[in-house]
Design a protein around this motif. Sequence first.
Motif, PDB file in Angstrom:
ATOM      1  N   THR A 120       0.840  -1.204   0.000  1.00 40.22           N
ATOM      2  CA  THR A 120       0.000   0.000   0.000  1.00 40.22           C
ATOM      3  C   THR A 120       0.874   1.254   0.000  1.00 40.22           C
ATOM      4  OG1 THR A 120      -1.750  -1.169   1.210  1.00 40.22           O
ATOM      5  CG2 THR A 120      -1.835   1.233   1.236  1.00 40.22           C
ATOM      6  N   LYS A 121       1.913   1.245   0.831  1.00 39.71           N
ATOM      7  CA  LYS A 121       2.798   2.413   0.953  1.00 39.71           C
ATOM      8  C   LYS A 121       3.472   2.729  -0.390  1.00 39.71           C
ATOM      9  CE  LYS A 121       6.318   4.246   4.049  1.00 39.71           C
ATOM     10  NZ  LYS A 121       7.702   4.214   3.644  1.00 39.71           N
ATOM     11  N   LYS A 122       3.887   1.671  -1.080  1.00 41.49           N
ATOM     12  CA  LYS A 122       4.540   1.851  -2.385  1.00 41.49           C
ATOM     13  C   LYS A 122       3.572   2.500  -3.389  1.00 41.49           C
ATOM     14  CE  LYS A 122       6.454  -1.645  -4.823  1.00 41.49           C
ATOM     15  NZ  LYS A 122       7.070  -2.934  -5.126  1.00 41.49           N
ATOM     16  N   ILE A 123       2.320   2.033  -3.366  1.00 36.44           N
ATOM     17  CA  ILE A 123       1.305   2.569  -4.287  1.00 36.44           C
ATOM     18  C   ILE A 123       1.007   4.026  -3.936  1.00 36.44           C
ATOM     19  CG2 ILE A 123      -1.116   2.353  -5.023  1.00 36.44           C
ATOM     20  CD1 ILE A 123      -0.708  -0.733  -4.667  1.00 36.44           C
ATOM     21  N   VAL A 124       0.926   4.317  -2.640  1.00 39.09           N
ATOM     22  CA  VAL A 124       0.666   5.697  -2.214  1.00 39.09           C
ATOM     23  C   VAL A 124       1.770   6.620  -2.735  1.00 39.09           C
ATOM     24  CG1 VAL A 124       0.583   7.234  -0.193  1.00 39.09           C
ATOM     25  CG2 VAL A 124      -0.730   5.099  -0.195  1.00 39.09           C
ATOM     26  N   GLU A 125       3.020   6.163  -2.679  1.00 32.60           N
ATOM     27  CA  GLU A 125       4.138   7.001  -3.141  1.00 32.60           C
ATOM     28  C   GLU A 125       3.987   7.393  -4.605  1.00 32.60           C
ATOM     29  OE1 GLU A 125       7.579   5.313  -0.191  1.00 32.60           O
ATOM     30  OE2 GLU A 125       7.999   5.352  -2.348  1.00 32.60           O
ATOM     31  N   ILE A 126       3.704   6.404  -5.466  1.00 30.44           N
ATOM     32  CA  ILE A 126       3.616   6.730  -6.895  1.00 30.44           C
ATOM     33  C   ILE A 126       2.330   7.501  -7.200  1.00 30.44           C
ATOM     34  CG2 ILE A 126       5.088   4.861  -7.758  1.00 30.44           C
ATOM     35  CD1 ILE A 126       2.223   3.624  -8.612  1.00 30.44           C
ATOM     36  N   ALA A 127       1.243   7.153  -6.521  1.00 36.81           N
ATOM     37  CA  ALA A 127      -0.032   7.820  -6.803  1.00 36.81           C
ATOM     38  C   ALA A 127       0.019   9.285  -6.369  1.00 36.81           C
ATOM     39  CB  ALA A 127      -1.176   7.091  -6.102  1.00 36.81           C
ATOM     40  N   HIS A 128       0.567   9.521  -5.187  1.00 37.63           N
ATOM     41  CA  HIS A 128       0.633  10.900  -4.690  1.00 37.63           C
ATOM     42  C   HIS A 128       1.548  11.767  -5.556  1.00 37.63           C
ATOM     43  CE1 HIS A 128      -1.063  10.218  -0.353  1.00 37.63           C
ATOM     44  NE2 HIS A 128      -1.905   9.898  -1.296  1.00 37.63           N
ATOM     45  N   ALA A 129       2.531  11.141  -6.206  1.00 40.00           N
ATOM     46  CA  ALA A 129       3.391  11.899  -7.128  1.00 40.00           C
ATOM     47  C   ALA A 129       2.558  12.467  -8.271  1.00 40.00           C
ATOM     48  CB  ALA A 129       4.495  10.998  -7.672  1.00 40.00           C
ATOM     49  N   CYS A 130       1.417  11.826  -8.560  1.00 38.14           N
ATOM     50  CA  CYS A 130       0.519  12.290  -9.641  1.00 38.14           C
ATOM     51  C   CYS A 130      -0.748  12.914  -9.069  1.00 38.14           C
ATOM     52  CB  CYS A 130       0.127  11.115 -10.530  1.00 38.14           C
ATOM     53  SG  CYS A 130       1.525  10.223 -11.184  1.00 38.14           S
TER      54      CYS A 130
ATOM     55  N   LEU B 131      -5.195   2.622  12.884  1.00 37.42           N
ATOM     56  CA  LEU B 131      -4.401   3.838  13.101  1.00 37.42           C
ATOM     57  C   LEU B 131      -2.954   3.603  12.664  1.00 37.42           C
ATOM     58  CD1 LEU B 131      -3.963   6.688  14.172  1.00 37.42           C
ATOM     59  CD2 LEU B 131      -3.648   5.735  16.452  1.00 37.42           C
ATOM     60  N   LYS B 132      -2.410   2.459  13.092  1.00 40.12           N
ATOM     61  CA  LYS B 132      -1.028   2.124  12.738  1.00 40.12           C
ATOM     62  C   LYS B 132      -0.882   2.038  11.209  1.00 40.12           C
ATOM     63  CE  LYS B 132       1.656  -1.724  13.853  1.00 40.12           C
ATOM     64  NZ  LYS B 132       1.700  -3.012  14.517  1.00 40.12           N
ATOM     65  N   PHE B 133      -1.874   1.413  10.574  1.00 41.61           N
ATOM     66  CA  PHE B 133      -1.854   1.204   9.120  1.00 41.61           C
ATOM     67  C   PHE B 133      -1.882   2.540   8.372  1.00 41.61           C
ATOM     68  CE2 PHE B 133      -3.917   0.139   5.034  1.00 41.61           C
ATOM     69  CZ  PHE B 133      -3.135  -0.936   4.628  1.00 41.61           C
ATOM     70  N   VAL B 134      -2.727   3.441   8.837  1.00 44.28           N
ATOM     71  CA  VAL B 134      -2.848   4.750   8.174  1.00 44.28           C
ATOM     72  C   VAL B 134      -1.556   5.549   8.356  1.00 44.28           C
ATOM     73  CG1 VAL B 134      -4.086   6.966   8.238  1.00 44.28           C
ATOM     74  CG2 VAL B 134      -5.366   4.816   8.300  1.00 44.28           C
ATOM     75  N   GLU B 135      -0.978   5.467   9.537  1.00 42.13           N
ATOM     76  CA  GLU B 135       0.274   6.200   9.800  1.00 42.13           C
ATOM     77  C   GLU B 135       1.417   5.672   8.931  1.00 42.13           C
ATOM     78  OE1 GLU B 135      -0.466   7.649  14.414  1.00 42.13           O
ATOM     79  OE2 GLU B 135       0.742   5.867  14.034  1.00 42.13           O
ATOM     80  N   ILE B 136       1.499   4.355   8.799  1.00 35.29           N
ATOM     81  CA  ILE B 136       2.593   3.761   8.002  1.00 35.29           C
ATOM     82  C   ILE B 136       2.427   4.083   6.519  1.00 35.29           C
ATOM     83  CG2 ILE B 136       3.611   1.573   7.195  1.00 35.29           C
ATOM     84  CD1 ILE B 136       2.866   0.351   9.898  1.00 35.29           C
ATOM     85  N   THR B 137       1.201   3.969   6.011  1.00 35.73           N
ATOM     86  CA  THR B 137       0.987   3.992   4.554  1.00 35.73           C
ATOM     87  C   THR B 137       0.721   5.382   3.975  1.00 35.73           C
ATOM     88  OG1 THR B 137      -1.376   3.616   4.856  1.00 35.73           O
ATOM     89  CG2 THR B 137       0.015   1.652   4.553  1.00 35.73           C
ATOM     90  N   GLY B 138       0.116   6.270   4.759  1.00 35.06           N
ATOM     91  CA  GLY B 138      -0.251   7.587   4.231  1.00 35.06           C
ATOM     92  C   GLY B 138      -1.435   7.559   3.278  1.00 35.06           C
ATOM     93  N   ILE B 139      -2.292   6.538   3.392  1.00 34.85           N
ATOM     94  CA  ILE B 139      -3.468   6.446   2.508  1.00 34.85           C
ATOM     95  C   ILE B 139      -4.436   7.608   2.725  1.00 34.85           C
ATOM     96  CG2 ILE B 139      -3.576   3.972   2.024  1.00 34.85           C
ATOM     97  CD1 ILE B 139      -5.498   3.756   4.454  1.00 34.85           C
TER      98      ILE B 139
END
Length: 283
Positions: A117-127, A160-168
């Motif tokens: 999820t974190k990896k996807i957030v990184e590329i998606a947020h770049a766009c 909460l932990k999941f949202v903090e780690i991933t930035g979704i």
Amino acid sequence: MALVTGKELLEDARKRGYAVGAFNANNLEYVQAIIEAAEEEKAPVILQASQGAIKYAGLDHIVAMVKVSAEKATVPVVLHLDHGTDFLQNVRCLRAGFTSLMFDGSSLSFEKNAAITKKIVEIAHACNVPVEAELGKVPQAGQVTREDVEALMTDPEEALKFVEITGIDSLAVAVGSVHAMREQSADLDIDRIKKISELVGIPLVLHGASGVTDEGYKDAIPAGICKINIATELNKACMKAAKEAIAKDPNVIDLRKVLKPGREAMKERVKAKMRLFGTSGKA
Ligand SMILES: [Zn+2]
């Protein structure tokens, strides 16, 4: 107008206490029914494509159909990937023009789900494209007992932990609903929704919502649900109308005579949901 991203829509829903309907589209008639309904209700809308829809209609066809319809519409339209199965599928949809993504790692371990999820957030947020992810699991109808449904529910602290780690940007929660239910009889854990919403502070998403009662929606939205997914109910409405059209004229050979009433029936269902979710008039 051009397609918009889901980010502002869901933030506005959270602030103003309504939910945006996310309707699954499988072909042209679905796209038309959903966008016409949104226009008539003056409601923002999310059209979403599942893996099955992408396989059926083809990724580029879906994007093209939704783009053309959105450009003609006066209400904001989002094109969302529903239950993206892996990292690469999310990349393909981002490139193809989706304005909202989802990664469903709910069958993976917490760590693996969070890492992808974190990896996807990184590329998606770049766009500038937002990402929804799922923690806990919304199961499929027919495969589970009520005990199973409860055992699969989202744990608030883990969320909460999941949202903090991933930035979704939004979180799909397992709170009692089940995918592909044909009756409205799901029993939602409203206190759990409230608790997760207060902890994570981002919009929550309700899957399997065709099986939720009208009362259930009314309680879930103020508790923190900002996006409500509807698929089964549209399929049901379309098929019922199509079957009636065939029963009325068993010799019909023109597919349009069957699909047109199906499209009308779906449009009415979408409009009814928009009124229930408080989305009408919010565009
Ligand atoms: Zn779902």
